[in-house]
Design an enzyme around this catalytic site. Structure first.
Site, PDB file in Angstrom:
ATOM      1  N   HIS A 212       0.825  -1.211   0.000  1.00  0.00           N
ATOM      2  CA  HIS A 212       0.000   0.000   0.000  1.00  0.00           C
ATOM      3  C   HIS A 212       0.856   1.257   0.000  1.00  0.00           C
ATOM      4  CE1 HIS A 212      -2.910   2.913   2.046  1.00  0.00           C
ATOM      5  NE2 HIS A 212      -3.392   2.702   0.840  1.00  0.00           N
ATOM      6  N   HIS A 216       1.557   4.082  -3.231  1.00  0.00           N
ATOM      7  CA  HIS A 216       1.429   5.540  -3.138  1.00  0.00           C
ATOM      8  C   HIS A 216       2.768   6.251  -3.336  1.00  0.00           C
ATOM      9  CE1 HIS A 216      -2.816   6.140  -2.176  1.00  0.00           C
ATOM     10  NE2 HIS A 216      -2.764   4.993  -1.512  1.00  0.00           N
ATOM     11  N   HIS A 239      -6.991   0.000  -5.341  1.00  0.00           N
ATOM     12  CA  HIS A 239      -7.785   0.005  -4.114  1.00  0.00           C
ATOM     13  C   HIS A 239      -9.053  -0.839  -4.258  1.00  0.00           C
ATOM     14  CE1 HIS A 239      -5.096   3.451  -3.483  1.00  0.00           C
ATOM     15  NE2 HIS A 239      -5.234   3.170  -2.204  1.00  0.00           N
ATOM     16  N   GLU A 344      -9.266  11.188  -5.631  1.00  0.00           N
ATOM     17  CA  GLU A 344      -8.140  11.036  -4.694  1.00  0.00           C
ATOM     18  C   GLU A 344      -7.854  12.297  -3.879  1.00  0.00           C
ATOM     19  OE1 GLU A 344      -3.679   9.122  -4.510  1.00  0.00           O
ATOM     20  OE2 GLU A 344      -4.389   9.904  -6.414  1.00  0.00           O
ATOM     21  N   HIS A 359     -10.926  11.586  -1.030  1.00  0.00           N
ATOM     22  CA  HIS A 359     -10.200  10.454  -0.441  1.00  0.00           C
ATOM     23  C   HIS A 359      -9.183  10.918   0.592  1.00  0.00           C
ATOM     24  CE1 HIS A 359      -6.455   8.005  -0.526  1.00  0.00           C
ATOM     25  NE2 HIS A 359      -7.296   7.018  -0.266  1.00  0.00           N
ATOM     26  N   HIS A 363      -9.230  10.341   4.758  1.00  0.00           N
ATOM     27  CA  HIS A 363      -8.168   9.715   5.558  1.00  0.00           C
ATOM     28  C   HIS A 363      -7.841  10.571   6.777  1.00  0.00           C
ATOM     29  CE1 HIS A 363      -6.232   6.029   3.958  1.00  0.00           C
ATOM     30  NE2 HIS A 363      -6.838   6.362   2.822  1.00  0.00           N
ATOM     31  N   HIS A 399     -12.786   2.655   1.755  1.00  0.00           N
ATOM     32  CA  HIS A 399     -12.564   2.315   0.347  1.00  0.00           C
ATOM     33  C   HIS A 399     -13.744   1.555  -0.266  1.00  0.00           C
ATOM     34  CE1 HIS A 399      -8.773   4.074  -0.748  1.00  0.00           C
ATOM     35  NE2 HIS A 399      -8.416   3.925   0.512  1.00  0.00           N
TER      36      HIS A 399
END
Length: 662
Positions: A212, A216, A239, A344, A359, A363, A399
């Site tokens: 993960h 990124h 994802h 995103e 997104h 987070h 997600h």
């Protein structure tokens, strides 16, 4: 004097050329820069220590590709004492901390040669926050042409605090203090009273965590360099596949698929990370049934709802608004790429002011729910680090929510026609599959970098042991008849046959949970063909990472013997090979195995049948090149299948397989 200067210049140029081509030297340098990043550079690393003390980046801007602009900007911040102090937590989602890390990324990426890269890195390593430095170095090595053959050490052995429990770290410190080597068992978070504990082995797997964070790093949302092909679509696909895999693990453990997140409902499942920062205390805990609070300085919940509604509107209308007032159509194959960029959001979003960063803000909001008003000065939560996010069940709820938005777009597109799916040259007659079985095994990784050190205290061996899922190697033999010679594209998926209530799923219901096992290109010849493929060859997965101690040993030996390390192009981005299969059940969990063969014209590169351009293109593309498959990611299961008859073309084969867990 001129002759002496010429000799000095020639020696420097020779050293520069050697450094730029000597992979062993480059590997050793990166290893040493990352070794115990919270402590000063070891005195035995003579060249790095000297560079840290005497190198002045301002005096070497002639060796940069941007005229020294990046160096000047970072040096000004350093000299004005504006940089984050050392021995402090770092989060990429913190705007200012990210800006500082990216200043160093710019410095390193604009270094013309490896010697300049190395010396700049050594200089700033001793003067910047260690978290910012580590992130910047990983990002720069990932994207610099100078370091394309360097193998990055596993992050779980560079910053072990983020990948193991505080109880293990405490035992490791005791072992160091008493000079007693030890291997300490790491338990997953939670207890048997928590149903989510049944799948903690997946979310807390260090291989998943590593995949993960490296995804990124390969596709950073802040990237403004050379265009990365289909970056927004890759954000969706990587994802989406993580979420599908998580749901398959839940079904394997008699749990329903994960429910999506709702901004106006409580976060049902709490999470206690049992993880500690190197500097900054414990990661915050979130209780069960936590109502969402606005997070001061980050986002209000109603603002996130507004962003979501604007994205839904774009899907309904079939176009997005660009910042210049124009429209871009999204009711096409390319639309998912555009949506990925705005959801995103990445630097590729054409209208950040309007669509925001749903997104990324989500987070941050989830990570800060333990202290939304910053009343207790708590550090960021696990959701505010890509290294730790998958440990929290809320990651998969988030997600699933994001995935639902993508599905809304995909479901709006017309289903594939028989013409879209048919490849008349090939008829699949049978697919043989060896036994599919999984098991748990113990895995050890090194904790040396978790511990502080001084030159006069001996190192002791400290490791942690954790249980992890693996599977027996398996293979497939695809029998296919071809009318004529041709290059072909092969896609292999597995799809759960039953839901959590053991009700058989219709293909239009289950297709969204399809898991890609492999995509590859090969050749068929007129007549009967056998296409054989091993699980170890999968294009979505990578083998176990080479351990940091092993990388250090191999590079040091090669440099000492003036030998070359092999030119490896081992990427860190990729699903762990051992997690290619879901856990399954003791009785055997049934999945549909779907194999599709289409024309080799689907390949973007002509040589894909003989050269895979890197083993993990399924989820991670090809570094520096176009994504290899022209078709949409997830084809042909990414769109609605209202009529199974259209789907059942001769170049498709499906049958039920069982995955056993021993």
């Amino acid at each position: 004097a001129n002759m002496q200067w010429a000799v000095v210049t020639a020696v420097f140029l020779a050293a520069t050329v050697a450094a730029d081509t000597n992979v062993a030297y480059q590997q050793q340098t990166i290893n040493r820069l990352l070794y115990k990043i919270s402590s000063p550079i070891k005195s035995t690393f003579t060249d790095l220590k000297q560079a840290a003390q005497s190198w002045n980046p301002r005096e070497h801007i002639d060796k940069t590709s941007d005229g020294g602009a990046a160096v000047k900007r970072l040096m000004d911040e350093l000299e004005d004492h504006r940089l984050l102090k050392q021995h402090h937590w770092f989060s990429l989602f913190n705007t200012r901390q990210r800006e500082e890390a990216l200043m160093l990324v710019d410095v390193l990426l604009h270094s013309r040669d490896f010697l300049t890269f190395k010396n700049n890195a050594a200089f700033f390593r001793e003067r910047m926050n260690e978290g910012e430095f580590a992130y910047a170095l990983y990002a720069a090595v990932t994207h610099s042409y100078l370091t394309r053959y360097v193998v990055l050490p596993p992050l779980y052995e560079v910053t072990p605090h983020l990948f193991t429990n505080s109880e293990v770290i405490s035992k490791a410190y005791t072992a160091k203090m008493t000079q007693t080597p030890g291997i300490f068992k790491m338990e997953f978070t939670g207890s048997k009273k928590n149903p989510e504990q049944r799948v903690a082995y997946f979310g807390e797997d260090v291989g998943i965590n590593s995949h993960h964070v490296h995804w990124h790093l390969d596709f950073p949302f802040w990237w403004t360099g050379d265009k990365i092909d289909r970056k927004g679509e890759l954000f969706f696909w990587a994802h989406h596949q993580l979420t599908a895999r998580y749901d398959a693990e839940r079904l394997s453990n008699h749990l329903p698929p994960v429910d999506e997140l709702y901004w106006d409902r409580p976060i049902k499942d709490g999470f206690a990370p049992h993880t500690v920062y190197k500097y900054g205390g414990e990661f915050p805990t979130r209780p069960d049934n936590k109502e969402f609070d606005d997070v001061e300085g980050v986002a209000r919940i109603r603002d996130l709802k507004v962003l979501e509604s604007r994205i839904h509107d774009a899907i309904a209308h079939g176009y997005i608004f660009n910042a210049d007032g124009t429209h871009t159509d999204i009711d096409n194959d390319h639309g998912i790429d555009i949506l990925g960029d705005i959801i995103e959001s990445s630097a590729y979003s054409t209208n950040v002011a309007y669509y925001g960063a749903l997104h990324n803000q989500a987070h941050r909001v989830l990570g800060a729910q333990a202290d939304p008003k910053h009343k207790f000065n708590l550090p960021p939560g696990v959701m505010e680090h890509f290294e730790t996010a998958t440990r929290d069940p809320a990651f998969f709820r988030l997600h699933k929510y994001i995935d639902g938005i993508f599905k809304e777009h995909k479901d709006k597109l017309p289903p594939y026609t028989e013409e879209d799916l048919l490849y008349s040259n090939v008829r699949i007659t049978d697919v043989e599959v060896s036994e599919l079985s999984t098991y748990f095994e113990d895995f050890e990784f090194d904790l040396t970098n978790a511990l502080d050190t001084t030159e006069n205290v001996n190192e002791v061996s400290v490791k942690t042991r954790v249980s992890r899922l693996n599977h027996k190697p398996f293979s497939m033999n695809i029998h296919a008849h071809a009318d004529h010679d041709d290059k072909v594209t092969v896609r292999i998926y597995i799809v759960p046959k039953y839901d959590e209530n053991h009700i058989e799923c219709d293909i239009d219901e289950s297709r969204w949970g399809a898991i890609l096992l492999d995509t590859f290109w090969t050749e068929v010849h007129a007549g009967d063909n056998e296409i054989k493929r091993k699980s170890s060859e999968s294009s979505v997965a990578i083998p176990d990472r080479v351990s940091f101690p092993q990388l250090i040993h191999d590079a040091d030996v090669a440099v000492a013997n003036r030998a070359e390390l092999p030119h490896k192009d081992t990427r860190s981005c990729g699903h762990p090979q051992r997690l290619l299969l879901p856990k399954g059940t003791k009785e055997g969990m049934e999945f549909w195995l779907d194999v599709f063969i289409t024309s080799g014209d689907d390949a973007v590169h002509d040589d894909l049948a003989v050269h895979d351009h890197g083993s993990t293109h399924g989820y991670c593309g090809i570094r520096g090149e176009k994504y290899p498959d022209k078709r949409p990611m997830g084809f042909p299961l990414d769109r609605r299948i209202p009529d199974i008859r259209v789907y059942k073309v001769p170049n498709q084969h499906g049958h039920v397989v069982k995955i056993f867990h021993h």
